[in-house]
Design a protein around this motif. Structure first.
Motif, PDB file in Angstrom:
ATOM      1  N   LYS A  36     100.280   4.437  25.226  1.00 52.49           N
ATOM      2  CA  LYS A  36     101.470   3.568  25.255  1.00 52.49           C
ATOM      3  C   LYS A  36     102.695   4.251  25.862  1.00 52.49           C
ATOM      4  O   LYS A  36     102.865   5.460  25.771  1.00 52.49           O
ATOM      5  CB  LYS A  36     101.826   3.107  23.834  1.00 52.49           C
ATOM      6  N   PHE A  37     103.541   3.410  26.426  1.00 52.57           N
ATOM      7  CA  PHE A  37     104.846   3.846  26.907  1.00 52.57           C
ATOM      8  C   PHE A  37     105.888   3.563  25.832  1.00 52.57           C
ATOM      9  O   PHE A  37     105.980   2.447  25.340  1.00 52.57           O
ATOM     10  CB  PHE A  37     105.201   3.073  28.184  1.00 52.57           C
ATOM     11  N   GLY A  38     106.633   4.616  25.479  1.00 53.71           N
ATOM     12  CA  GLY A  38     107.728   4.408  24.534  1.00 53.71           C
ATOM     13  C   GLY A  38     109.062   4.747  25.167  1.00 53.71           C
ATOM     14  O   GLY A  38     109.833   3.876  25.549  1.00 53.71           O
ATOM     15  N   CYS A  39     109.327   6.029  25.309  1.00 56.45           N
ATOM     16  CA  CYS A  39     110.640   6.480  25.799  1.00 56.45           C
ATOM     17  C   CYS A  39     110.622   6.956  27.242  1.00 56.45           C
ATOM     18  O   CYS A  39     111.641   6.912  27.928  1.00 56.45           O
ATOM     19  CB  CYS A  39     111.144   7.613  24.909  1.00 56.45           C
ATOM     20  N   GLY A  40     109.470   7.462  27.678  1.00 55.74           N
ATOM     21  CA  GLY A  40     109.383   8.006  29.038  1.00 55.74           C
ATOM     22  C   GLY A  40     110.047   9.352  29.200  1.00 55.74           C
ATOM     23  O   GLY A  40     110.172   9.851  30.324  1.00 55.74           O
ATOM     24  N   ALA A  42     109.430  12.193  26.828  1.00 60.46           N
ATOM     25  CA  ALA A  42     108.801  13.169  25.937  1.00 60.46           C
ATOM     26  C   ALA A  42     109.498  13.254  24.587  1.00 60.46           C
ATOM     27  O   ALA A  42     109.506  14.313  23.950  1.00 60.46           O
ATOM     28  CB  ALA A  42     108.746  14.550  26.605  1.00 60.46           C
ATOM     29  N   CYS A  44     109.140  10.519  22.012  1.00 60.13           N
ATOM     30  CA  CYS A  44     108.622   9.658  20.943  1.00 60.13           C
ATOM     31  C   CYS A  44     107.150   9.879  20.613  1.00 60.13           C
ATOM     32  O   CYS A  44     106.703   9.514  19.532  1.00 60.13           O
ATOM     33  CB  CYS A  44     108.835   8.191  21.295  1.00 60.13           C
ATOM     34  N   GLY A  45     106.388  10.426  21.535  1.00 60.12           N
ATOM     35  CA  GLY A  45     104.982  10.711  21.270  1.00 60.12           C
ATOM     36  C   GLY A  45     104.028   9.551  21.470  1.00 60.12           C
ATOM     37  O   GLY A  45     102.807   9.717  21.325  1.00 60.12           O
ATOM     38  N   ALA A  46     104.519   8.363  21.821  1.00 66.20           N
ATOM     39  CA  ALA A  46     103.631   7.202  21.976  1.00 66.20           C
ATOM     40  C   ALA A  46     102.573   7.419  23.046  1.00 66.20           C
ATOM     41  O   ALA A  46     101.486   6.851  22.988  1.00 66.20           O
ATOM     42  CB  ALA A  46     104.462   5.958  22.314  1.00 66.20           C
ATOM     43  N   CYS A  47     102.889   8.235  24.028  1.00 65.84           N
ATOM     44  CA  CYS A  47     102.023   8.424  25.199  1.00 65.84           C
ATOM     45  C   CYS A  47     101.102   9.638  25.075  1.00 65.84           C
ATOM     46  O   CYS A  47     100.531  10.070  26.082  1.00 65.84           O
ATOM     47  CB  CYS A  47     102.900   8.603  26.435  1.00 65.84           C
ATOM     48  N   ARG A  57     102.471  15.092  26.293  1.00 70.69           N
ATOM     49  CA  ARG A  57     103.135  13.809  26.535  1.00 70.69           C
ATOM     50  C   ARG A  57     102.829  13.383  27.967  1.00 70.69           C
ATOM     51  O   ARG A  57     103.331  13.970  28.930  1.00 70.69           O
ATOM     52  CB  ARG A  57     104.643  13.944  26.341  1.00 70.69           C
TER      53      ARG A  57
HETATM   54  S1  FES Z   1     106.648   7.667  26.124  1.00 72.47           S
HETATM   55 FE1  FES Z   1     107.798   8.672  24.568  1.00 72.47          FE
HETATM   56  S2  FES Z   1     107.028  10.713  24.613  1.00 72.47           S
HETATM   57 FE2  FES Z   1     106.083   9.741  26.307  1.00 72.47          FE
END
Ligand code: FES
Ligand code: FES
Length: 156
Positions: A36-40, A42, A44-47, A57
């Protein structure tokens, strides 16, 4: 420019900008939307995916830097012994709420238990601190990591 990648045990060739982040190569070029994409950035950890077994990340990882390395994603992690135990514990404890962050959480938890089969609470908190959950499932995440760690064969 073509880059050759090893994704989930398969060799894949991607013809794109070598600076393109691994996250978008997975989602756009390889049709693997589980990451998943969260913050882009590094944050949030979603990716989170694994590169040579370590949690990274993917949103800030250019594909040129993973050429020749082993990339593992959420689509494949449950085929690994530790990843299977983590996934089972996640299901048994009903960890996810909205679910958006959970692929990244599972990837980080699996990398942790692969490196440290019996982590302390502090080690769990440290390893998982970069994975943000807006639904605040943190207590169930920690419980599931402990359950997976206690599972027979978790470190096999
Ligand atoms: S999208 Fe948030 S750390 Fe990569
Ligand atoms: S379960 Fe909703 S963001 Fe983590």
């Amino acid at each position: 420019m073509a880059t050759t990648l090893s994704i989930n045990g398969e060799t894949r060739e991607v013809d794109t900008d070598p600076r393109k982040p691994l996250l978008w190569v997975l989602r756009e070029d390889l049709d693997m939307p589980g990451t998943k994409f969260g913050c882009g950035m590094a944050l949030c950890g979603a990716c989170t995916v694994h590169v040579d077994g370590k949690a990274v990340r993917s949103c800030t990882t250019p594909i040129s830097t993973v050429a020749g390395k082993q990339v593992t994603t959420i689509e494949h992690v449950a085929t690994l012994p530790v990843g299977r135990k983590v996934s089972e514990a996640w299901t048994e404890l009903d960890v996810p709420q909205c679910g958006y962050c959970q692929a990244g959480q599972i990837m980080s938890a699996t990398a942790l238990l692969s490196a440290k089969p019996s982590p302390s609470d502090e080690e769990i908190d440290q390893a998982m601190s970069g994975n943000i959950c807006r639904c605040a499932t943190y207590l169930r995440i920690r419980a599931a990591i402990k359950k997976a760690a206690a599972s027979e064969g978790a470190s096999a």
